[in-house]
Design an enzyme around this catalytic site. Structure first.
Site, short mmCIF file in Angstrom:
data_model
loop_
_atom_site.label_atom_id
_atom_site.label_comp_id
_atom_site.label_asym_id
_atom_site.label_seq_id
_atom_site.Cartn_x
_atom_site.Cartn_y
_atom_site.Cartn_z
CG HIS B 112 -1.96 -1.08 1.18
ND1 HIS B 112 -2.83 -1.25 0.13
CD2 HIS B 112 -2.25 -2.07 2.07
CE1 HIS B 112 -3.61 -2.30 0.37
NE2 HIS B 112 -3.28 -2.82 1.54
CG ASP B 151 -2.74 -8.48 0.33
OD1 ASP B 151 -1.97 -8.85 1.23
OD2 ASP B 151 -3.77 -7.81 0.54
CG HIS B 153 -6.40 -5.53 1.79
ND1 HIS B 153 -5.86 -6.54 2.57
CD2 HIS B 153 -7.46 -5.04 2.48
CE1 HIS B 153 -6.56 -6.64 3.69
NE2 HIS B 153 -7.54 -5.74 3.67
CG ASP B 240 -4.92 -10.25 2.92
OD1 ASP B 240 -4.66 -10.70 1.80
OD2 ASP B 240 -4.68 -9.08 3.26
ZN LIG Z 1 -4.03 -7.39 2.40
ZN LIG Z 2 -4.20 -7.66 -4.70
#
Ligand SMILES: [Zn+2]
Ligand SMILES: [Zn+2]
Ligand SMILES: [Zn+2]
Lengths: 554, 435
Positions: B112, B151, B153, B240
């Site tokens: 991120h 991931d 996210h 995740d």
């Molecule tokens: Zn994540």
């Molecule tokens: Zn991703």
């Protein structure tokens, strides 16, 4: 008085120590088929007409276990294993009869699947059918919860002569190594039992009533009786005798490289402030990786009897040994011949050495003396390269905390201690090659036996506490208790120290000056949701490898 | 004796003495049970698997990927230097030929973290993959790299860093941004004017399980990689998506992650998120390591594994099939044609945006100007202001910059004024200047 014996592959070195130092020394040829006889010849060799009742302690290293693994002469062992999620346990199959049964524990010791007791019974029956009398019982994560292994052990009662469980041999996580270590313990047990009985009887017959200790791979000792609980720990005790023998001559607060130069190989190890660096997990012997605590030692195929050949204009040393040096009636020139030419080795047929080195020199375009010096210089440089690579390997060991990463100890050898046959001759050259202060250990011929004689009893214990699940355990010691929610790091450390002290005494340690230290102490808050559900505490304590105090000797 | 099919390198750095704060999901306990599982399995003892000690990255390594405000040490901790260092170690060992594949199991994560760094976003301060990728490009001359972010996210930081660069393909699979932090990663986010189509976002519906996820990998990710022909494939291996993860809503499994790794066959995987520290991580990581090593992973099953319970609905699967078709359609139109359609034809492209640093509670406003270029990735200038009263100007000149973009970047830096600090990230000369 103490007798120390280092039973090696070809020779057995023996010393008799009094408060004032070495009283007698001898070297016997090792009879691999009859190690007891070798031990007795050694004892008789140093005892002379001294009253055997004056002997207060006997320590011996033995090649029995190492040889059994390398020569594959362990007694047949049946293995019963329960694994659960992860690798296919069949990939770890070892021994004469390997059985996987259902049953699983997780990393915190919680039961995922109940042990299939019917399957265990069936496995036992199949093992017995084959006429196998020794078994090893191992489950994954048994060092977190030994209950499945204990249930199998209970079921095995009366069915087998020899039963070994994984959780008793080490608190370290590593399922495949636990399987191999358990198998090795069970496989060498009978031979070790015979050996220990024979040694005891023979000693008694000679009037030696002193306790008899055996040297372990970690440079510590345990009593002959305690050794039967974990005979595998006696693997690789040869190199550990050498390293222990270097300790009295090692400067304090310094990193020291120990080089033991034999006929065929050179063994190398590191001392930090007189304490040997250990292997992170355990010994590896004959390709078998175990959890038996061992000091870090590297063996390379270079020694006084290494064969000297050439490839074009390039000199090759070793790795083969074709026999003794030319000057001692051997078939090919060796570094020992180079020493003989330069007058550094006396005895033997110097003319034969000269002739061999002359031929080698001619092929390489060098005078006989020049090539002899070149051989010794090359030998020293090759040993240096291997030793520095070992040190680099120790420093490259992974670390798991920021603290270790940023402030971790970096080994930087500041001195060399050389032992073994050519120690006195090679020490200056090795020092020059390494750019370090270098000397031969006094009594370098039998320093290993002195090391064995003076090694202190060592052991380690792991304590685990999980206050969420409410237990504190030390599976190696068969210890298990309820942990109150307030159980903390101080409690865990106190318990670990108490257990390791008790264990050391049981293994034969002298209560006086027993030095216990904490190797690892980690505590994790277990968060579930956003609140703390408990503490996960892991403590490992040990008795440091080192030497007992013995009057003026150290 | 067990032997890996290919030589694998592992860096395992659980950072047992570092956390954002004690109750944060990204805390000391996070890799504890993973360590238990991989140590107990004896994975590091397998012939062909080698464990390495991580390196520390240097400020120069960080400066290739970021403008850190005011500087690197202010926005990072030692742990970030080790975490990115672990990724770098794997890259170096790979390029030196000591290993054929690498997996950096490190924390904290990084995907991120965007090009400008005022603080922490989504537990990330510096982008450990981007730092590794820039190291691979500048120090080892690797030309084309694909980063596949698995991931749960959206990898918005990595997307930001490679937004303008057609030589680094960024593919992110993630839970639909309408339902999860950081709320981005829609198909329409497809890269900047000079790299249109080279950012590929695949937002998956909540509750996607093994079948839907692997369908996407086989029917979108792999065909795109086949077209792009990268020299290296990097996996931002967040874990995740697992059905037990406490902060997401997907239904992926350890078996799924192992198969994903087998299909994707990345050169280097770098651990990102994954917060089901007990029920998922130990099994997922063991599965990934075995899959990378080419060993049997069929016994790596969560204690309560039940594929029938986790299976997607028919509707969800149908949605995913259509989504993959749309992704492939958009991919087929990548390049100038797509760029003109989305951004129009201009000499300079401008955009303004605001960025929130949820971990550190910082708001940032950005104004960016990019030189349109068909010869290189294009120079750009970012004006960034945070509510912590930092005002900076960052000028980026890309690797292999054309003379015109180079000149433009240098002029921007020379004339930078009205800011607390100005930075020049000249990738063409591997240079970082501050004034
Ligand atoms: Zn994540
Ligand atoms: Zn991703
Ligand atoms: Zn350009």
């Amino acid at each position: 008085m103490i007798i120390g014996l280092d039973v090696g592959g070809t020779h057995t070195d023996v010393v008799l120590l009094g408060p004032e130092g070495v009283l007698a020394r001898t070297k016997e040829v090792t009879d691999q088929e009859n190690l007891v006889d070798t031990v007795l010849r050694g004892v008789d060799g140093v005892l002379g007409d001294i009253d055997p009742g004056k002997i207060t302690r006997v320590v011996l290293s033995t090649t029995l276990t190492t040889n059994s693994v390398i020569r594959n002469t362990l007694t047949p062992v049946g293995m019963v294993v329960a694994a659960g999620p992860g690798m296919d346990p069949k990939l770890h199959a070892i021994g004469s009869s390997f059985h996987v049964v259902k049953g699983a524990l997780d990393h915190r010791g919680a039961e995922i699947a109940a042990l299939d007791k019917e399957a265990v019974k069936k496995a036992f029956a199949l093992i017995r059918e084959k006429g196998i009398r020794a078994i090893g019982l191992v489950t994954k994560f048994s060092v977190r919860n030994p209950s499945h292994e204990e249930a199998m052990e209970k079921a095995a009662k009366g069915l087998f002569d020899t039963v070994f469980c994984g959780h008793r041999l080490s608190g370290v996580l590593n399922f495949p190594r636990r399987i191999a270590s358990c198998w090795l313990n069970a496989g060498v047990h009978d031979a070790f039992f015979s050996f220990s009985q024979a040694v005891k009887e023979a000693f008694r017959a000679r009037g030696i009533i002193a306790p008899v200790h055996v040297l372990k791979a970690d440079g510590g000792t345990f009593s002959l009786d305690a050794a039967l609980e974990c005979p595998g720990e006696t693997v690789l005790s040869g190199p550990s005798a050498s390293v222990m023998g270097a300790i009295p001559h090692s400067p304090s607060a310094k990193d020291v490289l120990v080089l033991d130069i034999g006929g065929t190989t050179t063994d190398m190890a590191v001392l930090i402030d007189k304490v040997p660096v250990l292997e992170p997990l355990g010994a590896e012997v004959g390709g078998v990786k175990t959890l038996f605590r061992a000091l870090k030692s590297v063996s390379i195929g270079l020694g006084g009897d290494s064969e000297l050949t050439r490839k074009g204009k390039e000199l090759l040393i070793g790795p083969d040994r074709k026999g003794p040096a030319l000057c001692l009636g051997g078939p090919v020139p060796t570094p020992t011949d180079a020493m003989a030419v330069l007058g550094l080795f006396e005895g033997g047929d110097r003319a034969a050495a000269f002739k061999g080195m002359e031929t080698l020199g001619r092929d390489l375009g060098m005078e006989t003396e020049a090539v002899s010096r070149f051989v010794l210089k090359s030998l020293c440089e090759k040993i240096r390269d291997a030793a520095f690579a070992m040190v680099e390997g120790i420093n490259a060991r992974p670390v798991y905390t920021l603290h270790e990463m940023l402030e971790g100890y970096v080994v930087k050898p500041e001195a060399l201690l050389v032992m073994g046959g050519p120690a006195a001759v090679l020490a200056p050259g090795l020092g020059e090659a390494c750019g370090l202060e270098s000397r031969a250990v006094p009594d370098w011929g039998v320093a290993n036996a002195i090391g064995a004689a003076l090694a202190r009893t060592t052991c380690a214990v792991t304590v685990l506490a999980d206050t969420q699940r409410g237990f504190v355990r030390a599976p190696e010691e068969g210890y298990s208790a309820e942990a109150p929610i307030a159980f903390n790091m101080d409690d865990a450390i106190a318990l670990a120290k108490k257990l390791v002290r008790e264990k050391a005494l049981r293994l034969g340690a002298d209560a006086k000056g027993l030095e216990v230290e904490v190797l690892e102490a980690q505590e994790f808050s277990m968060m579930r949701g956003y609140r703390r559900a408990g503490r996960n505490i892991r403590v490992r304590a040990q008795v440091k490898p080192g030497l007992i105090r013995n009057g003026g000797v150290i | 004796m067990l032997k890996a099919k290919s030589r694998i390198g592992l860096v395992f750095f659980p950072a047992f003495d570092w956390a954002i704060d004690p109750s944060h999901p990204e805390r000391e306990e996070r890799l504890l049970y993973t360590q238990d599982q991989i140590f107990e399995e004896g994975l590091m003892d397998i012939e062909g698997i080698q464990e390495f000690k991580p390196d520390l990255v240097t400020d120069q390594d960080i400066q290739r990927a970021h403008f850190c405000v005011p500087d690197e040490s202010t926005v990072t901790t030692s742990s970030h230097y080790v975490s990115a260092g672990g990724a770098k170690t794997m890259a170096r060992e790979l390029m030196e030929g000591h290993i054929e594949k690498g997996f950096a199991l490190v924390r904290p994560p990084g995907h991120h973290a965007m090009r400008v760094v005022h603080g922490g976003r989504g537990f990330c301060n510096i982008n450990i993959e981007a730092i590794m990728v820039e190291y691979l490009r500048s120090q080892w001359g690797v030309k084309r790299i694909a980063i596949v972010d698995t991931d749960c996210h959206h990898g918005d930081g990595t997307q930001d860093i490679y937004w303008h660069d057609p030589d680094v393909l960024f593919i992110s699979l993630h839970q639909d941004g309408r339902t999860l932090y950081p709320g981005s990663g829609f198909m329409e986010e497809l890269g900047g004017p000079n790299a249109a189509g080279y950012t590929v976002n695949i937002p998956l519906p909540p509750h996607t399980s093994e079948e839907g996820y692997l369908y996407t990998v086989e029917n979108a990710v792999m065909p795109i990689l086949d077209d792009f022909k990268p020299d290296l494939i990097i996996n931002s291996a967040g874990q995740d998506n697992h059905y037990t993860d406490p902060i997401t809503n997907m239904n992926f499994t350890a078996q799924g992650y192992a198969k994903l790794t087998e299909i994707l066959n990345p050169h280097i995987a770098v651990l990102e998120g994954g917060y089901s520290i007990e029920a998922a991580l130990p099994y997922v990581n063991a599965g990934i390591i075995l899959a990378m090593a080419g060993l049997d992973y069929s016994h790596v099953l969560e204690p309560d594994y039940n594929p029938a319970v986790l299976k997607e609905s028919k509707d969800t699967l149908q949605y995913i099939h259509k989504l993959c078709d749309r992704v492939m359609d958009q991919w087929s139109r990548r390049g100038p044609e797509l760029s003109q359609k989305v951004f129009g034809k201009k000499e300079f492209h401008e955009r303004s945006r605001s960025i929130m640093y949820d971990t550190d509670g910082i708001y940032e406003g950005q104004k960016e100007i990019l030189r349109s270029c068909s010869d290189c990735a294009g120079s750009f200038r970012i004006e960034s202001k945070s509510d912590r009263d930092w005002r900076i100007i960052g000028v980026h000149i890309p690797l292999n910059a054309c003379p015109a973009c180079k000149a433009q970047g240098e002029e921007w830096y020379e004339n930078a004024s009205g800011a607390d600090k100005a930075y020049l990230q000249d990738r063409s000369r591997d240079l970082y200047l501050k004034k």
